[in-house]
Design a protein around this motif. Structure first.
Motif, PDB file in Angstrom:
ATOM      1  N   THR A  86       0.847  -1.187   0.000  1.00 21.77           N
ATOM      2  CA  THR A  86       0.000   0.000   0.000  1.00 21.77           C
ATOM      3  C   THR A  86       0.883   1.237   0.000  1.00 21.77           C
ATOM      4  O   THR A  86       1.862   1.309   0.751  1.00 21.77           O
ATOM      5  CB  THR A  86      -0.900   0.020   1.258  1.00 21.77           C
ATOM      6  OG1 THR A  86      -1.706  -1.157   1.260  1.00 21.77           O
ATOM      7  CG2 THR A  86      -1.796   1.239   1.286  1.00 21.77           C
ATOM      8  N   LEU A  87       0.534   2.183  -0.850  1.00 21.59           N
ATOM      9  CA  LEU A  87       1.224   3.468  -0.867  1.00 21.59           C
ATOM     10  C   LEU A  87       0.727   4.257   0.341  1.00 21.59           C
ATOM     11  O   LEU A  87      -0.481   4.437   0.508  1.00 21.59           O
ATOM     12  CB  LEU A  87       0.887   4.200  -2.165  1.00 21.59           C
ATOM     13  CG  LEU A  87       1.614   5.500  -2.454  1.00 21.59           C
ATOM     14  CD1 LEU A  87       3.116   5.272  -2.546  1.00 21.59           C
ATOM     15  CD2 LEU A  87       1.095   6.090  -3.754  1.00 21.59           C
ATOM     16  N   ILE A  88       1.644   4.677   1.224  1.00 22.85           N
ATOM     17  CA  ILE A  88       1.208   5.365   2.444  1.00 22.85           C
ATOM     18  C   ILE A  88       1.611   6.834   2.494  1.00 22.85           C
ATOM     19  O   ILE A  88       1.071   7.590   3.296  1.00 22.85           O
ATOM     20  CB  ILE A  88       1.691   4.637   3.723  1.00 22.85           C
ATOM     21  CG1 ILE A  88       3.219   4.539   3.769  1.00 22.85           C
ATOM     22  CG2 ILE A  88       1.055   3.252   3.821  1.00 22.85           C
ATOM     23  CD1 ILE A  88       3.762   4.059   5.108  1.00 22.85           C
ATOM     24  N   GLU A  89       2.563   7.237   1.644  1.00 24.44           N
ATOM     25  CA  GLU A  89       2.982   8.642   1.632  1.00 24.44           C
ATOM     26  C   GLU A  89       3.642   8.954   0.295  1.00 24.44           C
ATOM     27  O   GLU A  89       4.271   8.092  -0.304  1.00 24.44           O
ATOM     28  CB  GLU A  89       3.974   8.898   2.773  1.00 24.44           C
ATOM     29  CG  GLU A  89       4.356  10.354   2.952  1.00 24.44           C
ATOM     30  CD  GLU A  89       5.346  10.548   4.098  1.00 24.44           C
ATOM     31  OE1 GLU A  89       6.211  11.434   3.944  1.00 24.44           O
ATOM     32  OE2 GLU A  89       5.269   9.832   5.110  1.00 24.44           O
ATOM     33  N   GLY A  90       3.489  10.187  -0.153  1.00 23.52           N
ATOM     34  CA  GLY A  90       4.092  10.601  -1.413  1.00 23.52           C
ATOM     35  C   GLY A  90       3.377   9.973  -2.599  1.00 23.52           C
ATOM     36  O   GLY A  90       2.294   9.407  -2.465  1.00 23.52           O
ATOM     37  N   GLY A  91       3.980  10.063  -3.769  1.00 23.61           N
ATOM     38  CA  GLY A  91       3.426   9.438  -4.953  1.00 23.61           C
ATOM     39  C   GLY A  91       2.013   9.868  -5.294  1.00 23.61           C
ATOM     40  O   GLY A  91       1.266   9.117  -5.908  1.00 23.61           O
ATOM     41  N   GLY A  92       1.631  11.061  -4.896  1.00 26.32           N
ATOM     42  CA  GLY A  92       0.289  11.549  -5.188  1.00 26.32           C
ATOM     43  C   GLY A  92      -0.708  11.371  -4.057  1.00 26.32           C
ATOM     44  O   GLY A  92      -1.829  11.866  -4.133  1.00 26.32           O
ATOM     45  N   ILE A  93      -0.323  10.670  -2.985  1.00 33.37           N
ATOM     46  CA  ILE A  93      -1.221  10.495  -1.840  1.00 33.37           C
ATOM     47  C   ILE A  93      -1.508  11.863  -1.229  1.00 33.37           C
ATOM     48  O   ILE A  93      -0.593  12.635  -0.958  1.00 33.37           O
ATOM     49  CB  ILE A  93      -0.612   9.552  -0.762  1.00 33.37           C
ATOM     50  CG1 ILE A  93      -0.560   8.112  -1.284  1.00 33.37           C
ATOM     51  CG2 ILE A  93      -1.356   9.634   0.559  1.00 33.37           C
ATOM     52  CD1 ILE A  93      -1.895   7.400  -1.341  1.00 33.37           C
ATOM     53  N   GLY A  94      -2.780  12.170  -1.058  1.00 32.96           N
ATOM     54  CA  GLY A  94      -3.185  13.436  -0.461  1.00 32.96           C
ATOM     55  C   GLY A  94      -3.335  14.573  -1.459  1.00 32.96           C
ATOM     56  O   GLY A  94      -3.972  15.572  -1.163  1.00 32.96           O
ATOM     57  N   THR A  95      -2.740  14.442  -2.642  1.00 28.94           N
ATOM     58  CA  THR A  95      -2.882  15.487  -3.658  1.00 28.94           C
ATOM     59  C   THR A  95      -3.790  15.036  -4.797  1.00 28.94           C
ATOM     60  O   THR A  95      -4.561  15.825  -5.317  1.00 28.94           O
ATOM     61  CB  THR A  95      -1.513  15.915  -4.223  1.00 28.94           C
ATOM     62  OG1 THR A  95      -0.850  14.769  -4.765  1.00 28.94           O
ATOM     63  CG2 THR A  95      -0.649  16.546  -3.151  1.00 28.94           C
ATOM     64  N   ALA A  96      -3.695  13.776  -5.183  1.00 32.60           N
ATOM     65  CA  ALA A  96      -4.539  13.250  -6.254  1.00 32.60           C
ATOM     66  C   ALA A  96      -5.174  11.922  -5.877  1.00 32.60           C
ATOM     67  O   ALA A  96      -6.263  11.590  -6.320  1.00 32.60           O
ATOM     68  CB  ALA A  96      -3.717  13.066  -7.533  1.00 32.60           C
ATOM     69  N   ILE A  97      -4.495  11.174  -5.029  1.00 37.92           N
ATOM     70  CA  ILE A  97      -4.919   9.819  -4.677  1.00 37.92           C
ATOM     71  C   ILE A  97      -5.243   9.735  -3.195  1.00 37.92           C
ATOM     72  O   ILE A  97      -4.495  10.232  -2.357  1.00 37.92           O
ATOM     73  CB  ILE A  97      -3.792   8.809  -4.999  1.00 37.92           C
ATOM     74  CG1 ILE A  97      -3.401   8.888  -6.473  1.00 37.92           C
ATOM     75  CG2 ILE A  97      -4.204   7.395  -4.645  1.00 37.92           C
ATOM     76  CD1 ILE A  97      -2.119   8.139  -6.789  1.00 37.92           C
ATOM     77  N   GLU A  98      -6.371   9.086  -2.895  1.00 35.55           N
ATOM     78  CA  GLU A  98      -6.733   8.831  -1.497  1.00 35.55           C
ATOM     79  C   GLU A  98      -6.038   7.566  -0.999  1.00 35.55           C
ATOM     80  O   GLU A  98      -5.453   7.544   0.073  1.00 35.55           O
ATOM     81  CB  GLU A  98      -8.252   8.679  -1.408  1.00 35.55           C
ATOM     82  CG  GLU A  98      -8.791   8.559  -0.010  1.00 35.55           C
ATOM     83  CD  GLU A  98     -10.301   8.419  -0.019  1.00 35.55           C
ATOM     84  OE1 GLU A  98     -10.804   7.481   0.612  1.00 35.55           O
ATOM     85  OE2 GLU A  98     -10.982   9.237  -0.673  1.00 35.55           O
ATOM     86  N   THR A  99      -6.123   6.489  -1.786  1.00 32.67           N
ATOM     87  CA  THR A  99      -5.473   5.224  -1.442  1.00 32.67           C
ATOM     88  C   THR A  99      -4.956   4.564  -2.723  1.00 32.67           C
ATOM     89  O   THR A  99      -5.495   4.800  -3.801  1.00 32.67           O
ATOM     90  CB  THR A  99      -6.446   4.228  -0.766  1.00 32.67           C
ATOM     91  OG1 THR A  99      -7.518   3.953  -1.667  1.00 32.67           O
ATOM     92  CG2 THR A  99      -6.985   4.776   0.542  1.00 32.67           C
ATOM     93  N   ALA A 100      -3.935   3.727  -2.572  1.00 32.26           N
ATOM     94  CA  ALA A 100      -3.407   2.965  -3.705  1.00 32.26           C
ATOM     95  C   ALA A 100      -2.763   1.687  -3.181  1.00 32.26           C
ATOM     96  O   ALA A 100      -1.992   1.717  -2.224  1.00 32.26           O
ATOM     97  CB  ALA A 100      -2.386   3.781  -4.487  1.00 32.26           C
ATOM     98  N   THR A 101      -3.103   0.567  -3.811  1.00 28.79           N
ATOM     99  CA  THR A 101      -2.502  -0.710  -3.462  1.00 28.79           C
ATOM    100  C   THR A 101      -2.035  -1.411  -4.732  1.00 28.79           C
ATOM    101  O   THR A 101      -2.592  -1.207  -5.809  1.00 28.79           O
ATOM    102  CB  THR A 101      -3.477  -1.644  -2.716  1.00 28.79           C
ATOM    103  OG1 THR A 101      -4.602  -1.885  -3.556  1.00 28.79           O
ATOM    104  CG2 THR A 101      -3.937  -1.036  -1.404  1.00 28.79           C
ATOM    105  N   SER A 102      -1.020  -2.233  -4.578  1.00 25.11           N
ATOM    106  CA  SER A 102      -0.508  -3.024  -5.692  1.00 25.11           C
ATOM    107  C   SER A 102      -0.365  -4.475  -5.253  1.00 25.11           C
ATOM    108  O   SER A 102       0.095  -4.752  -4.144  1.00 25.11           O
ATOM    109  CB  SER A 102       0.865  -2.529  -6.140  1.00 25.11           C
ATOM    110  OG  SER A 102       0.753  -1.255  -6.712  1.00 25.11           O
ATOM    111  N   HIS A 103      -0.765  -5.378  -6.129  1.00 25.08           N
ATOM    112  CA  HIS A 103      -0.594  -6.808  -5.911  1.00 25.08           C
ATOM    113  C   HIS A 103       0.302  -7.311  -7.038  1.00 25.08           C
ATOM    114  O   HIS A 103      -0.046  -7.169  -8.207  1.00 25.08           O
ATOM    115  CB  HIS A 103      -1.951  -7.509  -5.929  1.00 25.08           C
ATOM    116  CG  HIS A 103      -1.862  -8.990  -5.727  1.00 25.08           C
ATOM    117  ND1 HIS A 103      -2.896  -9.826  -6.015  1.00 25.08           N
ATOM    118  CD2 HIS A 103      -0.863  -9.786  -5.274  1.00 25.08           C
ATOM    119  CE1 HIS A 103      -2.541 -11.082  -5.750  1.00 25.08           C
ATOM    120  NE2 HIS A 103      -1.311 -11.066  -5.303  1.00 25.08           N
TER     121      HIS A 103
END
Length: 160
Positions: A86-103
């Motif tokens: 799970t992306l927890i900081e940076g990479g667009g979190i908070g500016t464009a993305i609320e949550t992001a996960t990768s499998h």
């Protein structure tokens, strides 16, 4: 209301699944600054030693639209070359993305190589629209695995 979106990617490789998984996924924070210094300035574990709950940080050069990304390892089965993060900081979190996960799952193929399956799920913040970000994300992931593949082919004793 933000909607959940996803994309899927498959990458074929002549490299054995365990080697590619170890290099491109488990140890990418070590290899990335060596193989892609024009994109990744540095990377390091923040919490943990690569097990479930571990967090690692990637620091990017000006080639990327954000300066850092922190990801948390949520699931890992090294024997099956399978993990979720799970992306927890940076990479667009908070500016464009609320949550992001990768499998990511790397499966062996009959010819001794493997196929990499990447499933990414993300929730955009309200009002944010995706333009060419999915294409960029897929290209980035492909470049990671192809970079690790080239390294492993050039270094047949690495990650055995």
């Amino acid at each position: 209301m933000a909607s959940t979106n996803s994309w899927r990617l498959e990458i074929q490789s002549p490299v054995a699944a365990p080697r590619l998984f170890r290099a491109a996924v488990l140890d990418w924070h070590t290899l990335a600054p060596q193989l892609a210094p024009h994109i990744i300035a540095s990377a390091h574990p923040v919490v943990g030693e690569g097990r479930i709950g571990s967090v690692r940080q990637f620091n990017f050069t000006s080639a990327m639209p954000f300066s850092l990304m922190k990801e948390k390892l949520e699931f890992l089965d090294e024997n099956k070359c399978d993990c979720k993060s799970t992306l927890i900081e940076g990479g667009g979190i908070g500016t464009a993305i609320e949550t992001a996960t990768s499998h990511i799952k790397v499966e062996p193929t009959a010819n001794g190589g493997c196929v990499v399956q990447v499933d990414s799920t993300y929730r955009l913040l309200p009002g944010v629209e995706v333009k060419d970000e999915i294409t960029k994300a897929k290209n980035s992931v492909t470049n990671i695995f192809k970079g690790a593949e080239a390294y492993l082919i050039a270094n047949p004793d690495a990650y055995i």
